[in-house]
Write a protein that holds these residues in place. Structure first.
Motif, PDB file in Angstrom:
ATOM      1  N   PHE A 100       8.363  16.795   1.641  1.00  0.00           N
ATOM      2  CA  PHE A 100       7.569  15.573   1.563  1.00  0.00           C
ATOM      3  C   PHE A 100       6.716  15.585   0.297  1.00  0.00           C
ATOM      4  CE2 PHE A 100       8.020  16.589   6.124  1.00  0.00           C
ATOM      5  CZ  PHE A 100       8.730  15.465   6.530  1.00  0.00           C
ATOM      6  N   TYR A 101       6.669  14.436  -0.372  1.00  0.00           N
ATOM      7  CA  TYR A 101       5.871  14.297  -1.590  1.00  0.00           C
ATOM      8  C   TYR A 101       4.995  13.053  -1.473  1.00  0.00           C
ATOM      9  CZ  TYR A 101       9.244  17.580  -3.599  1.00  0.00           C
ATOM     10  OH  TYR A 101      10.023  18.681  -3.857  1.00  0.00           O
ATOM     11  N   VAL A 102       3.740  13.186  -1.863  1.00  0.00           N
ATOM     12  CA  VAL A 102       2.838  12.043  -1.951  1.00  0.00           C
ATOM     13  C   VAL A 102       2.413  11.913  -3.404  1.00  0.00           C
ATOM     14  CG1 VAL A 102       0.597  11.099  -1.275  1.00  0.00           C
ATOM     15  CG2 VAL A 102       2.038  12.239   0.424  1.00  0.00           C
ATOM     16  N   ASN A 103       2.773  10.823  -4.019  1.00  0.00           N
ATOM     17  CA  ASN A 103       2.512  10.609  -5.450  1.00  0.00           C
ATOM     18  C   ASN A 103       3.013  11.792  -6.275  1.00  0.00           C
ATOM     19  OD1 ASN A 103       1.353   8.221  -4.640  1.00  0.00           O
ATOM     20  ND2 ASN A 103      -0.734   9.011  -4.702  1.00  0.00           N
ATOM     21  N   LYS A 104       4.221  12.254  -5.912  1.00  0.00           N
ATOM     22  CA  LYS A 104       4.945  13.355  -6.576  1.00  0.00           C
ATOM     23  C   LYS A 104       4.299  14.729  -6.363  1.00  0.00           C
ATOM     24  CE  LYS A 104       7.720  10.830  -9.851  1.00  0.00           C
ATOM     25  NZ  LYS A 104       8.428  10.891 -11.126  1.00  0.00           N
ATOM     26  N   ARG A 105       3.357  14.818  -5.433  1.00  0.00           N
ATOM     27  CA  ARG A 105       2.756  16.101  -5.073  1.00  0.00           C
ATOM     28  C   ARG A 105       3.409  16.581  -3.781  1.00  0.00           C
ATOM     29  NH1 ARG A 105      -2.206  18.000  -6.214  1.00  0.00           N
ATOM     30  NH2 ARG A 105      -2.937  15.929  -6.849  1.00  0.00           N
ATOM     31  N   GLU A 160      -3.309   7.258   8.850  1.00  0.00           N
ATOM     32  CA  GLU A 160      -2.228   8.202   9.134  1.00  0.00           C
ATOM     33  C   GLU A 160      -1.184   7.631  10.083  1.00  0.00           C
ATOM     34  OE1 GLU A 160      -2.904  12.155  11.266  1.00  0.00           O
ATOM     35  OE2 GLU A 160      -3.099  12.672   9.135  1.00  0.00           O
ATOM     36  N   ARG A 161      -1.658   6.901  11.100  1.00  0.00           N
ATOM     37  CA  ARG A 161      -0.742   6.359  12.104  1.00  0.00           C
ATOM     38  C   ARG A 161       0.205   5.339  11.483  1.00  0.00           C
ATOM     39  NH1 ARG A 161       1.211   8.182  16.855  1.00  0.00           N
ATOM     40  NH2 ARG A 161       2.752   6.606  17.351  1.00  0.00           N
ATOM     41  N   LEU A 162      -0.311   4.528  10.590  1.00  0.00           N
ATOM     42  CA  LEU A 162       0.524   3.523   9.949  1.00  0.00           C
ATOM     43  C   LEU A 162       1.635   4.174   9.131  1.00  0.00           C
ATOM     44  CD1 LEU A 162       1.073   0.553   9.155  1.00  0.00           C
ATOM     45  CD2 LEU A 162      -0.506   0.894   7.236  1.00  0.00           C
ATOM     46  N   ILE A 163       1.276   5.208   8.333  1.00  0.00           N
ATOM     47  CA  ILE A 163       2.273   5.921   7.520  1.00  0.00           C
ATOM     48  C   ILE A 163       3.330   6.545   8.421  1.00  0.00           C
ATOM     49  CG2 ILE A 163       2.630   7.813   5.893  1.00  0.00           C
ATOM     50  CD1 ILE A 163       1.109   5.589   4.592  1.00  0.00           C
ATOM     51  N   HIS A 164       2.891   7.176   9.508  1.00  0.00           N
ATOM     52  CA  HIS A 164       3.808   7.806  10.465  1.00  0.00           C
ATOM     53  C   HIS A 164       4.798   6.778  11.014  1.00  0.00           C
ATOM     54  CE1 HIS A 164       5.035   8.773  14.613  1.00  0.00           C
ATOM     55  NE2 HIS A 164       4.980  10.056  14.263  1.00  0.00           N
ATOM     56  N   ASP A 165       4.285   5.645  11.474  1.00  0.00           N
ATOM     57  CA  ASP A 165       5.143   4.640  12.110  1.00  0.00           C
ATOM     58  C   ASP A 165       6.112   4.004  11.123  1.00  0.00           C
ATOM     59  OD1 ASP A 165       3.807   5.220  14.401  1.00  0.00           O
ATOM     60  OD2 ASP A 165       2.601   3.396  14.465  1.00  0.00           O
ATOM     61  N   ILE A 166       5.653   3.771   9.898  1.00  0.00           N
ATOM     62  CA  ILE A 166       6.548   3.187   8.885  1.00  0.00           C
ATOM     63  C   ILE A 166       7.697   4.137   8.585  1.00  0.00           C
ATOM     64  CG2 ILE A 166       6.736   2.534   6.456  1.00  0.00           C
ATOM     65  CD1 ILE A 166       3.917   1.376   6.637  1.00  0.00           C
ATOM     66  N   LEU A 167       7.364   5.431   8.381  1.00  0.00           N
ATOM     67  CA  LEU A 167       8.415   6.408   8.067  1.00  0.00           C
ATOM     68  C   LEU A 167       9.407   6.519   9.222  1.00  0.00           C
ATOM     69  CD1 LEU A 167       9.555   8.497   6.121  1.00  0.00           C
ATOM     70  CD2 LEU A 167       8.056  10.211   7.147  1.00  0.00           C
ATOM     71  N   LYS A 226       0.789  -1.232   0.000  1.00  0.00           N
ATOM     72  CA  LYS A 226       0.000   0.000   0.000  1.00  0.00           C
ATOM     73  C   LYS A 226       0.821   1.281   0.000  1.00  0.00           C
ATOM     74  CE  LYS A 226      -4.413  -1.571   1.799  1.00  0.00           C
ATOM     75  NZ  LYS A 226      -5.505  -1.302   2.764  1.00  0.00           N
ATOM     76  N   VAL A 227       2.086   1.209   0.396  1.00  0.00           N
ATOM     77  CA  VAL A 227       2.920   2.414   0.418  1.00  0.00           C
ATOM     78  C   VAL A 227       4.372   2.054   0.125  1.00  0.00           C
ATOM     79  CG1 VAL A 227       3.206   2.250   2.924  1.00  0.00           C
ATOM     80  CG2 VAL A 227       3.642   4.419   1.795  1.00  0.00           C
ATOM     81  N   ASN A 228       4.970   2.837  -0.753  1.00  0.00           N
ATOM     82  CA  ASN A 228       6.404   2.743  -1.023  1.00  0.00           C
ATOM     83  C   ASN A 228       7.051   4.054  -0.594  1.00  0.00           C
ATOM     84  OD1 ASN A 228       6.104   0.207  -2.191  1.00  0.00           O
ATOM     85  ND2 ASN A 228       5.852   1.041  -4.247  1.00  0.00           N
ATOM     86  N   ILE A 229       8.200   3.960   0.051  1.00  0.00           N
ATOM     87  CA  ILE A 229       8.920   5.156   0.503  1.00  0.00           C
ATOM     88  C   ILE A 229      10.311   5.142  -0.101  1.00  0.00           C
ATOM     89  CG2 ILE A 229       9.832   6.426   2.482  1.00  0.00           C
ATOM     90  CD1 ILE A 229       7.642   5.182   4.190  1.00  0.00           C
ATOM     91  N   SER A 230      10.701   6.278  -0.667  1.00  0.00           N
ATOM     92  CA  SER A 230      12.062   6.433  -1.186  1.00  0.00           C
ATOM     93  C   SER A 230      12.505   7.860  -0.924  1.00  0.00           C
ATOM     94  CB  SER A 230      12.112   6.125  -2.693  1.00  0.00           C
ATOM     95  OG  SER A 230      11.275   7.027  -3.403  1.00  0.00           O
ATOM     96  N   GLY A 231      13.753   8.126  -1.207  1.00  0.00           N
ATOM     97  CA  GLY A 231      14.256   9.488  -1.013  1.00  0.00           C
ATOM     98  C   GLY A 231      15.597   9.506  -0.325  1.00  0.00           C
ATOM     99  N   PHE A 232      15.862  10.626   0.366  1.00  0.00           N
ATOM    100  CA  PHE A 232      17.168  10.827   0.990  1.00  0.00           C
ATOM    101  C   PHE A 232      16.993  11.540   2.322  1.00  0.00           C
ATOM    102  CE2 PHE A 232      17.743  10.609  -3.550  1.00  0.00           C
ATOM    103  CZ  PHE A 232      18.832   9.780  -3.697  1.00  0.00           C
ATOM    104  N   GLU A 234      -6.675   5.635  -3.534  1.00  0.00           N
ATOM    105  CA  GLU A 234      -7.844   5.608  -2.651  1.00  0.00           C
ATOM    106  C   GLU A 234      -7.478   5.671  -1.173  1.00  0.00           C
ATOM    107  OE1 GLU A 234      -7.409   1.301  -4.321  1.00  0.00           O
ATOM    108  OE2 GLU A 234      -7.215   3.367  -5.043  1.00  0.00           O
ATOM    109  N   GLU A 235      -6.180   5.560  -0.853  1.00  0.00           N
ATOM    110  CA  GLU A 235      -5.733   5.623   0.533  1.00  0.00           C
ATOM    111  C   GLU A 235      -5.360   7.039   0.971  1.00  0.00           C
ATOM    112  OE1 GLU A 235      -5.507   3.109   2.892  1.00  0.00           O
ATOM    113  OE2 GLU A 235      -6.632   1.927   1.417  1.00  0.00           O
ATOM    114  N   VAL A 236      -5.506   8.027   0.067  1.00  0.00           N
ATOM    115  CA  VAL A 236      -5.146   9.409   0.396  1.00  0.00           C
ATOM    116  C   VAL A 236      -6.148  10.372  -0.228  1.00  0.00           C
ATOM    117  CG1 VAL A 236      -3.537   9.535  -1.568  1.00  0.00           C
ATOM    118  CG2 VAL A 236      -3.274  11.124   0.315  1.00  0.00           C
ATOM    119  N   ASP A 237      -6.546  11.378   0.546  1.00  0.00           N
ATOM    120  CA  ASP A 237      -7.481  12.407   0.072  1.00  0.00           C
ATOM    121  C   ASP A 237      -6.691  13.680  -0.221  1.00  0.00           C
ATOM    122  OD1 ASP A 237      -9.507  14.179  -0.463  1.00  0.00           O
ATOM    123  OD2 ASP A 237     -10.596  13.874   1.419  1.00  0.00           O
TER     124      ASP A 237
END
Length: 577
Positions: free
Chosen positions: A253-258, A312-319, A231-237, A294-297
């Motif tokens: 921070f970018y979500v789907n390049k936004r 939101e909590r899941l994204i926070h904890d993964i990052l 459901k989520v891929n994270i990349s970057g530096f 569909e997982e982001v508004d």
């Protein structure tokens, strides 16, 4: 007559424009997003006077046909969605169809575009203040060029709130950089007053794009980051712990390049760097999240700067976990040296940090440790001279953990923070003299900064010169530090200069130069640090200067410089009263 009335379209359009068009940079953002959505491989931006008099964005994207241009400037006219449900699966940066209508309502607007093939010839549309002036055919290559002149020409009250040309240019640089970072596959070019200030040719390497727009200095301090799940891929530096800034401007921070602003993501970064950075320091991170649509508004903010995650909590904890893991893996591993077993009759020496103690067993081992610790304290820490009776004489001092100084006089006992106390002394000295002595660097130091920071150097060059900084432009986004304040004793002046740039970022003009804050920075970077070993003579001099300072109880940032325990308080604690 009814008190409630339907507003005329022209009035409604100008009010709506206020939500989308805050300043020239807002226009640049909307037009860049349209060019990216059009599938462009090259985008050129030209501005004059910080974007107040001209913003021109040209691309080689899919372009528009004459029928499309008939609807440009109409509110909620868009090619991105048809049904409301489409928003749940949106993959483009724009989708509301409000940007061009809002921009053309408050400017002199001209759009020229051509689609692919001979059946889509060039067409030019002109709109002034929301009123259509002309629509005509014109020879034009595939792509789109939009000119926005004299922004807010018809809303003087809004125009007067714009800041100086330099400040507005800085905001444009910020927006341009954010968009360019997310799309290394596109070439981006920016001209200011006909001078090219950013040239970022397309690349398959994100790190090269970071170097192009934010400078090689930052690019050289980054660690790669990656994580994949359904459901989520994270990349970057993320920046190495040794590199930090004063503010969050380099947390992108970018979500789907936004590009977005996100408190949960910001909190995850701060928490992950806990214990890796000094208090009040901010890490630099560039994080790309790919999330199932569909997982982001993305439709919760007028300018689309914020999004809401379903979990939101899941994204926070993964990052948090991904950053923490990357930082821990980047730490250098200490080398261990194992001493040979002691020979019979030979005392085991105490080992400094980084070596492994291999002593005997049981009581022999305990006795060996006691003896080794005693030897080490005498040899390495206290020494014979400090164990002499004179150490207890009034006015003498002792450094502990190379961070604090223990000192006493007739009033009581003090535990002094050596860095905070020295900061106070240096700050008062700078504030009193109002003139900084200069030292030329034997070997000048080169910096490569972002375009926004290059503008800050130009904007505040005179003020920085008065503070003892001699910084020359070396072409492009490179600068040379030739001289610094003589009070600064550190080897590398770069961290201080970067902190100065962070402090100056939000200052509107050189006339508002925050001299006192700059003195705080210079004092902080010049003061002795935690871990610096001081001689008795140096400690005595520091204590004398600190006691004579104007406000010895606090450093310039407000932290306490010392803890004082009067003799009466000490006796009460031992219940002598």
């Amino acid at each position: 007559m009814s008190k409630i009335q339907v507003l005329p379209d022209k009035v409604a359009c100008r009010i709506a424009a206020g939500e989308i068009v805050e300043r020239p940079a807002s226009v640049v953002k909307e037009l860049l997003e349209n060019s990216i959505d059009a599938g462009s491989s090259s985008i050129k931006v030209e501005i004059e006077k910080g974007g107040k008099t001209l913003i021109c964005v040209s691309d080689n994207g899919c372009g528009m046909n004459p029928e499309d241009l008939k609807l440009v400037g109409e509110r909620h006219a868009t090619s991105k969605i048809v049904f409301f449900e489409d928003i749940a699966n949106i993959s483009t940066l724009g989708f509301r169809g409000e940007a061009l209508a809002s921009i053309s309502a408050v400017s002199q607007f001209r759009l020229t575009s051509a689609g692919q093939g001979e059946e889509n010839p060039g067409t030019e549309l002109t709109i002034y203040g929301g009123e259509r002036k002309s629509l005509k055919n014109i020879g034009f290559p595939q792509g789109t060029t939009i000119e926005v002149k004299n922004l807010f020409f018809n809303i003087p009250a809004r125009k007067k709130f714009l800041r100086t040309d330099m400040t507005e240019l800085s905001y444009v640089h910020r927006i341009f950089t954010r968009e360019a970072l997310a799309h290394p596959e596109i070439s981006f070019f920016l001209k200011q007053n006909k001078k090219e200030v950013i040239k970022a040719v397309k690349s398959s390497d994100y790190l090269q794009r970071i170097s192009q727009v934010l400078g090689r200095d930052l690019a050289g301090e980054l660690l790669p980051l990656t994580f994949q799940s359904p459901k989520v891929n994270i990349s970057g530096f993320i920046a190495k712990p040794g590199y930090s800034r004063l503010d969050r401007n380099y947390q992108l921070f970018y979500v789907n390049k936004r590009w977005i602003i996100s408190r949960p993501l910001g909190h995850a970064v701060t928490a992950a760097y806990h214990s890796f950075l000094e208090p009040r320091r901010m890490p630099a991170v560039i994080i790309f999240l790919e999330v199932v649509p569909e997982e982001v508004d993305v439709n919760i903010h007028p300018a689309k700067r914020e999004v809401r995650f379903r979990n939101e909590r899941l994204i926070h904890d993964i990052l948090f976990e991904v950053i923490r893991k990357t930082l821990k893996e980047s730490e250098p591993h200490p080398s261990f040296i194992v001493r040979e077993e002691k020979k019979e009759g030979e005392a085991q020496k105490f080992l400094p940090a980084g070596e492994v103690y291999e002593g005997g067993k049981g009581e022999d081992k305990k006795e060996g440790i006691k003896e080794a610790i005693g030897e080490y304290l005498i040899k390495e820490e206290i020494g014979p001279s400090l164990l002499a009776p004179e150490i207890f004489a009034e006015g003498t001092c002792l450094q502990i953990r190379r961070s604090y100084i223990i000192y006493y006089d007739k009033e009581g006992l003090y535990i002094i923070d050596q860095h905070a106390a020295h900061e106070r002394v240096l700050f008062d000295r700078l504030n009193d003299e109002k003139r900084v002595s200069v030292q030329s660097l034997l070997i000048p130091v080169q910096m490569e900064v972002s375009a926004e920071e290059a503008v800050l150097f130009e904007k505040f060059s005179g003020s920085l010169g008065k503070l003892g900084f001699e910084i020359e432009h070396f072409g492009g986004q490179s600068f040379i530090i030739r001289a610094i304040p003589a009070i600064f004793k550190r080897v590398d002046p770069k961290p201080l200069v970067y902190d100065l740039l962070d402090e100056l970022r939000e200052i509107p003009a050189p006339t508002s130069f925050p001299e006192e804050k700059i003195y705080q920075l210079i004092a902080c970077h010049s003061a002795v640090r935690q871990g610096d070993k001081l001689t008795p003579k140096e400690m005595a001099a520091l204590i004398k200067d600190w006691k004579e300072s104007k406000q010895p109880s606090n450093c310039p940032h407000g932290r306490p410089t010392a803890i004082k325990l009067t003799w009466n308080e000490l006796e009460r604690k031992f219940k002598r009263h």
